[in-house]
Design a protein around this motif. Structure first.
Motif, mmCIF file in Angstrom:
data_model
loop_
_atom_site.group_PDB
_atom_site.id
_atom_site.type_symbol
_atom_site.label_atom_id
_atom_site.label_comp_id
_atom_site.label_asym_id
_atom_site.label_seq_id
_atom_site.Cartn_x
_atom_site.Cartn_y
_atom_site.Cartn_z
ATOM 1 N N GLY A 1 -33.369 26.141 21.244
ATOM 2 C CA GLY A 1 -32.514 25.837 20.105
ATOM 3 C C GLY A 1 -33.242 25.840 18.777
ATOM 4 N N CYS A 2 -34.550 25.988 18.790
ATOM 5 C CA CYS A 2 -35.332 26.060 17.552
ATOM 6 C C CYS A 2 -35.032 27.397 16.867
ATOM 7 N N GLU A 3 -34.773 27.330 15.555
ATOM 8 C CA GLU A 3 -34.463 28.543 14.794
ATOM 9 C C GLU A 3 -35.128 28.487 13.426
ATOM 10 N N LEU A 4 -35.290 29.658 12.841
ATOM 11 C CA LEU A 4 -35.763 29.716 11.467
ATOM 12 C C LEU A 4 -35.033 30.814 10.718
ATOM 13 N N ALA A 5 -34.906 30.630 9.418
ATOM 14 C CA ALA A 5 -34.267 31.603 8.541
ATOM 15 C C ALA A 5 -35.189 31.848 7.355
ATOM 16 N N SER B 1 -44.098 33.052 1.374
ATOM 17 C CA SER B 1 -42.708 33.149 1.818
ATOM 18 C C SER B 1 -42.189 31.752 2.151
ATOM 19 N N ASP B 2 -40.865 31.635 2.120
ATOM 20 C CA ASP B 2 -40.203 30.353 2.331
ATOM 21 C C ASP B 2 -39.190 30.483 3.465
ATOM 22 N N ILE B 3 -39.075 29.418 4.259
ATOM 23 C CA ILE B 3 -38.133 29.432 5.375
ATOM 24 C C ILE B 3 -37.410 28.097 5.502
ATOM 25 N N PHE B 4 -36.279 28.122 6.223
ATOM 26 C CA PHE B 4 -35.692 26.924 6.800
ATOM 27 C C PHE B 4 -36.103 26.932 8.260
ATOM 28 N N PHE B 5 -36.517 25.801 8.771
ATOM 29 C CA PHE B 5 -36.928 25.620 10.171
ATOM 30 C C PHE B 5 -36.009 24.544 10.738
ATOM 31 N N ARG B 6 -35.296 24.861 11.821
ATOM 32 C CA ARG B 6 -34.298 23.928 12.362
ATOM 33 C C ARG B 6 -34.535 23.703 13.851
ATOM 34 N N VAL B 7 -34.530 22.419 14.247
ATOM 35 C CA VAL B 7 -34.620 22.054 15.669
ATOM 36 C C VAL B 7 -33.512 21.063 16.002
ATOM 37 N N PRO B 8 -32.993 21.132 17.227
ATOM 38 C CA PRO B 8 -31.939 20.197 17.625
ATOM 39 C C PRO B 8 -32.469 18.763 17.697
ATOM 40 N N ASP C 1 -28.607 14.102 13.586
ATOM 41 C CA ASP C 1 -28.482 15.467 13.070
ATOM 42 C C ASP C 1 -29.693 16.315 13.446
ATOM 43 N N PRO C 2 -29.495 17.639 13.506
ATOM 44 C CA PRO C 2 -30.654 18.518 13.682
ATOM 45 C C PRO C 2 -31.641 18.288 12.529
ATOM 46 N N CYS C 3 -32.900 18.501 12.805
ATOM 47 C CA CYS C 3 -33.917 18.415 11.761
ATOM 48 C C CYS C 3 -34.066 19.794 11.128
ATOM 49 N N VAL C 4 -33.881 19.846 9.829
ATOM 50 C CA VAL C 4 -34.069 21.089 9.081
ATOM 51 C C VAL C 4 -35.127 20.835 8.031
ATOM 52 N N LEU C 5 -36.161 21.638 8.088
ATOM 53 C CA LEU C 5 -37.242 21.576 7.105
ATOM 54 C C LEU C 5 -37.210 22.823 6.235
ATOM 55 N N PHE C 6 -37.374 22.636 4.949
ATOM 56 C CA PHE C 6 -37.697 23.745 4.067
ATOM 57 C C PHE C 6 -39.219 23.825 4.091
ATOM 58 N N PRO D 1 -23.234 30.741 5.817
ATOM 59 C CA PRO D 1 -23.018 31.646 6.949
ATOM 60 C C PRO D 1 -23.761 32.975 6.789
ATOM 61 N N GLN D 2 -24.237 33.284 5.606
ATOM 62 C CA GLN D 2 -24.967 34.534 5.381
ATOM 63 C C GLN D 2 -26.437 34.445 5.786
ATOM 64 N N LEU D 3 -26.929 33.229 6.023
ATOM 65 C CA LEU D 3 -28.321 33.090 6.483
ATOM 66 C C LEU D 3 -28.465 33.724 7.854
ATOM 67 N N GLU D 4 -29.558 34.409 8.047
ATOM 68 C CA GLU D 4 -29.837 35.022 9.347
ATOM 69 C C GLU D 4 -30.876 34.169 10.068
ATOM 70 N N TRP D 5 -30.416 33.424 11.068
ATOM 71 C CA TRP D 5 -31.293 32.550 11.838
ATOM 72 C C TRP D 5 -31.861 33.334 13.011
ATOM 73 N N GLY D 6 -33.152 33.190 13.241
ATOM 74 C CA GLY D 6 -33.817 33.843 14.361
ATOM 75 C C GLY D 6 -34.559 32.821 15.196
ATOM 76 N N ALA D 7 -34.994 33.246 16.349
ATOM 77 C CA ALA D 7 -35.679 32.355 17.284
ATOM 78 C C ALA D 7 -37.088 32.018 16.801
ATOM 79 N N CYS D 8 -37.522 30.829 17.164
ATOM 80 C CA CYS D 8 -38.896 30.378 16.908
ATOM 81 C C CYS D 8 -39.814 30.955 17.987
ATOM 82 N N PRO D 9 -41.119 30.824 17.820
ATOM 83 C CA PRO D 9 -42.034 31.238 18.898
ATOM 84 C C PRO D 9 -41.667 30.531 20.209
#
Length: 157
Positions: free
Chosen positions: A59-63, A74-81, A138-143, A45-53
């Protein structure tokens, strides 16, 4: 002759002082606390998810996990529904990715589509256009680890 001897003594003192200074500076550098290790979980819950381009699906987000996205490495999580299409795009940087959840189909330019399952590693070369589809479930989450500042450039078709 005395002036030459005086200059040699001064030079020796300067060299000794330089070595002592380097030794002190070097030991101080060792005393600086090293960078701390981190652990991040997708559901933290401490991850700060923000909007994708804007050109990515709703619903696309990245943290950001580590680093500054405007800088190198830099490293991110990329999440799409689920049931989301990732439009054709490319990145200036190479991408090193691991699918954390969901099932993803990725198609890189001039290659057959790849079926990606959780735990699979994907390398995306810099500037190679690609597109994707997150399947049902499930949503797709990529590191994703980027070498250069993070960008996403749409490919017009």
């Amino acid at each position: 002759m005395p002036s030459v001897l005086f200059n040699v003594k001064r030079w020796v003192k300067a060299v000794v002082l330089a070595f002592v200074t380097l030794a002190i500076v070097g030991s101080c550098a060792l005393a600086v606390a090293p960078e701390r290790a981190i652990v991040s979980a997708v559901n933290d819950p401490q991850l700060e998810w923000g909007a994708c381009p804007d050109f990515f699906p709703a619903g696309c987000e990245l943290a950001v996990l580590q680093g500054d996205p405007a800088e190198n490495n830099s490293d991110i999580f990329f999440r799409v529904p689920p049931n989301s299409a990732l439009p054709p795009h490319y990145h200036t940087s190479a991408e090193r990715m691991t699918l954390v959840s969901g099932n993803l189909q990725l198609t890189f330019a001039e290659q057959e589509p790849l079926q990606i399952a959780p735990g699979n590693y994907i390398y995306g070369p810099a500037e190679l256009p690609h597109e994707g589809f997150c399947t049902e479930g499930d949503p797709c989450v990529l590191f994703i680890a980027f070498e250069l500042p993070i960008d996403a450039i749409p490919v017009e078709q």
